[in-house]
Scaffold this active site. Structure first.
Site, short mmCIF file in Angstrom:
data_model
loop_
_atom_site.label_atom_id
_atom_site.label_comp_id
_atom_site.label_asym_id
_atom_site.label_seq_id
_atom_site.Cartn_x
_atom_site.Cartn_y
_atom_site.Cartn_z
N LYS A 86 -3.55 -3.76 0.65
CA LYS A 86 -3.93 -2.64 -0.23
C LYS A 86 -2.70 -1.78 -0.56
CE LYS A 86 -3.59 0.86 2.81
NZ LYS A 86 -2.77 2.06 2.63
N SER A 108 5.12 8.08 16.39
CA SER A 108 4.79 9.50 16.25
C SER A 108 5.10 10.01 14.85
CB SER A 108 5.60 10.30 17.27
OG SER A 108 6.98 10.00 17.08
N ASN A 146 3.55 10.35 10.76
CA ASN A 146 2.43 11.07 10.18
C ASN A 146 1.09 10.56 10.74
OD1 ASN A 146 0.92 11.25 6.96
ND2 ASN A 146 1.71 13.03 8.03
N PHE A 194 9.88 -1.63 12.25
CA PHE A 194 10.53 -1.34 13.54
C PHE A 194 9.88 -2.03 14.74
CE2 PHE A 194 11.07 2.73 11.07
CZ PHE A 194 12.37 2.47 10.69
N1 LIG Z 1 0.51 8.24 7.03
C1 LIG Z 1 -0.71 7.83 6.72
O1 LIG Z 1 -1.47 8.50 5.99
C2 LIG Z 1 -1.21 6.52 7.29
C3 LIG Z 1 -2.59 6.36 7.44
C4 LIG Z 1 -3.07 5.18 7.96
C5 LIG Z 1 -2.19 4.18 8.36
N2 LIG Z 1 -0.86 4.39 8.24
C6 LIG Z 1 0.02 3.31 8.75
O2 LIG Z 1 0.47 3.73 10.03
C7 LIG Z 1 1.75 3.17 10.32
C8 LIG Z 1 2.67 4.27 10.75
O3 LIG Z 1 2.85 5.18 9.70
P1 LIG Z 1 3.20 6.71 9.89
O4 LIG Z 1 2.64 7.40 8.70
O5 LIG Z 1 2.82 7.20 11.22
O6 LIG Z 1 4.79 6.70 9.83
P2 LIG Z 1 5.76 7.57 8.91
O7 LIG Z 1 5.79 7.07 7.52
O8 LIG Z 1 5.49 8.99 9.13
O9 LIG Z 1 7.17 7.03 9.50
C9 LIG Z 1 8.11 7.68 10.11
C10 LIG Z 1 8.20 7.28 11.55
O10 LIG Z 1 9.17 6.25 11.74
C11 LIG Z 1 10.00 6.62 12.84
N3 LIG Z 1 11.29 5.97 12.77
C12 LIG Z 1 12.32 6.21 11.93
N4 LIG Z 1 13.36 5.39 12.21
C13 LIG Z 1 12.96 4.63 13.25
C14 LIG Z 1 13.59 3.59 14.00
N5 LIG Z 1 14.82 3.16 13.71
N6 LIG Z 1 12.89 3.02 15.00
C15 LIG Z 1 11.64 3.40 15.28
N7 LIG Z 1 10.99 4.38 14.62
C16 LIG Z 1 11.66 4.98 13.61
C17 LIG Z 1 10.07 8.12 12.71
O11 LIG Z 1 10.48 8.69 13.91
C18 LIG Z 1 8.63 8.46 12.40
O12 LIG Z 1 7.86 8.54 13.55
C19 LIG Z 1 2.18 2.45 9.02
O13 LIG Z 1 1.92 1.08 9.15
C20 LIG Z 1 1.28 3.04 7.96
O14 LIG Z 1 1.02 2.14 6.88
C21 LIG Z 1 -0.34 5.53 7.73
O1 LIG Z 2 0.09 6.86 2.26
P1 LIG Z 2 -0.03 5.37 2.31
O2 LIG Z 2 0.10 4.74 0.94
O3 LIG Z 2 0.86 4.75 3.34
O4 LIG Z 2 -1.54 5.08 2.74
C1 LIG Z 2 -2.06 5.83 3.78
C2 LIG Z 2 -3.26 5.17 4.40
O5 LIG Z 2 -3.00 3.83 4.68
C3 LIG Z 2 -4.50 5.35 3.59
O6 LIG Z 2 -5.60 4.82 4.30
#
Ligand SMILES: NC(=O)c1ccc[n+]([C@@H]2O[C@H](COP(=O)([O-])OP(=O)(O)OC[C@H]3O[C@@H](n4cnc5c(N)ncnc54)[C@H](O)[C@@H]3O)[C@@H](O)[C@H]2O)c1
Ligand SMILES: O=P(O)(O)OC[C@H](O)CO
Length: 423
Positions: A278, A18, A20, A122
């Protein structure tokens, strides 16, 4: 233990994570489950790593003078009360059919579709906690951008999660800055799904295989070689016959929105590797941007990075990774472009050069608990390459790691990645 038969002919969906992106994907899915109550239970469970926070004053969706504004509260309580993830996706109204659940086991039990969406560091531990609570016929989609690396092996998270939980897991990745998707600005993504042919309820559309349930040995654990050439052990437990077949079409219905266009493919390895690698390239792009070297330098980094991503896929995932996934899909070149334009890895790397501080310090001060994936992936991928004596064949991936380690300077990148002409 999970109870069987609790789905009443519809898929139940849980988002494990949960942050971003996890919260954004929960929003996308909850909009679709509500629109398709014939296929899905509208209510979507979202597992939340519980923490206590005060409501940031910046949140515009609610009255900050309310009783919630001064004291600390559980994040799940705040999400369920305000229908907003005030910490990880502030100012975005969430559909009311999302339930934030702090219990991992409770959130996944009875779910037939599990969406894994959290920082990659995690996931292994969480899978251990989920074992025995997941339906044997559940299916998963990993939205995690990273790879699972040990000194001996490199695995996709779709694979390692699937092996740990004994279920089949596909992947989703694309040019998807979470905040833009959450604001419903147009973007595209790629979903990859290629379940083993013995799975009677999940014939792959491209091959149209539909074995009868009676032909299957339901208890058998079979070695599955997916389109990437990777072998994994998957329990071939078909879904109950009353569930809608979980195929490419159903995944399209689950993820596609007017603002979020989905292309479903079978190249799980290509889609997963694009998302993982990437992030390293985006760090390098951020480094050169931090020196104010301009767009030509960034374009050079992206070009070299794309070639190394493709080479990595071909070298370590045999010839079954499709080159076209890197060059034609959102999960390839498009994600590279968006990540090197405004992703967190790019922005934090740029700030670290501008401020002359470590990227870890920038991550702590700027991301409010969100996490960079590129830094740990750079370490992991370098360790994997080094163990095979291949680090010099991937100069950009290797140099990015060395810059992070303080072993190389950003100013030296042009020399480090230079490829001499062969006359
Ligand atoms: N944010 C983006 O724009 C984006 C877009 C596409 C893909 N992603 C990918 O999606 C995946 C998730 O990223 P995100 O942006 O949702 O996360 P995020 O960077 O917002 O990470 C924070 C999350 O980690 C959790 N967390 C913290 N400590 C923890 C623990 N000990 N155990 C379990 N959870 C814990 C937090 O509660 C929170 O939900 C990543 O692999 C990222 O590369 C991110
Ligand atoms: O913000 P970043 O660098 O984790 O990248 C976010 C997404 O993976 C973009 O598609």
């Amino acid at each position: 233990m999970a109870t069987l038969g609790a789905h009443e002919g519809k898929h139940k969906v849980t988002i494990v994570g949960s942050g971003n992106w996890g919260t954004t994907i929960a929003k996308v899915i909850a909009e679709n489950t509500k629109e398709h109550p014939d296929l899905f239970e509208p209510d979507v469970q979202m597992w939340v790593y519980e923490e206590e926070i005060t409501i940031p004053e910046a949140s515009k969706l609610h009255d900050s003078s309310s009783e919630y504004s001064t004291e600390k509260h559980k994040l799940t309580t705040l999400i369920n009360y305000f229908h907003e993830n005030v910490k990880y996706l502030p100012n975005i109204a969430l559909p009311h059919n999302i339930t934030a659940n702090p219990s991992l086991q409770d959130s996944v039990k009875d779910s037939t579709i599990l969406i894994f969406n959290l920082p990659h560091q995690f996931i292994d531990k969480l899978c251990d906690q989920m074992k025995g609570f997941v339906l044997p016929y559940a299916r998963g989609v990993s939205c995690i951008k990273g790879v699972s690396v040990s000194s001996e092996d490199i695995k996709l998270f779709s694979e390692s999660i699937g092996e740990k939980l004994g279920i089949y897991v596909g992947a989703l990745s694309g040019a998807n800055i979470a905040n833009e998707v959450a604001l419903e600005k147009f973007s595209e993504t790629t979903v990859a799904y290629d379940p083993p042919p013995m799975d009677s309820r999940n014939p792959t559309p491209k091959e149209g295989r539909t074995p009868q349930a009676s032909q299957l040995d339901l208890t058998k654990i079979t070695e599955h070689k997916d389109s990437s050439g990777l072998k994994s052990k998957v329990r071939l437990t078909p879904q109950p016959s009353e569930l809608p077949p979980l195929d490419h079409q159903l995944l399209h219905i689950l993820f596609h929105r007017p603002y979020f266009h989905v292309h479903v493919v079978s190249d799980v390895a290509g889609v997963s590797l694009g998302g993982a690698l990437k992030n390293i390239v985006a760090l390098a792009a951020g480094f050169v941007a931090g020196l104010e070297w301009g767009d030509n330098a960034k374009a050079a980094i992206m070009r070299i990075g794309l070639l190394e991503m493709r080479k990595f896929g071909k070298m370590f995932f045999e010839n079954s990774v499709r080159t076209a996934t890197f060059t034609e899909e959102s999960a390839g070149v498009a994600d590279l472009i968006t990540s090197c334009s405004s992703g967190r890895n790019y922005r934090c790397a740029k700030m670290s050069v501008e401020r002359k501080i470590s990227i870890g310090e920038v991550e702590k001060s700027e991301l409010n608990g969100q996490m960079l994936q590129g830094t740990s992936t750079a370490h992991e991928v370098y360790g994997f390459l080094k163990a095979r004596g291949k680090e010099d064949e991937f100069p950009l991936l290797t140099s990015t790691y060395r810059i992070l380690q303080g072993e190389a300077k950003v100013e030296d990148l042009p020399n480090l990645v230079a490829k001499p002409n062969e006359f």
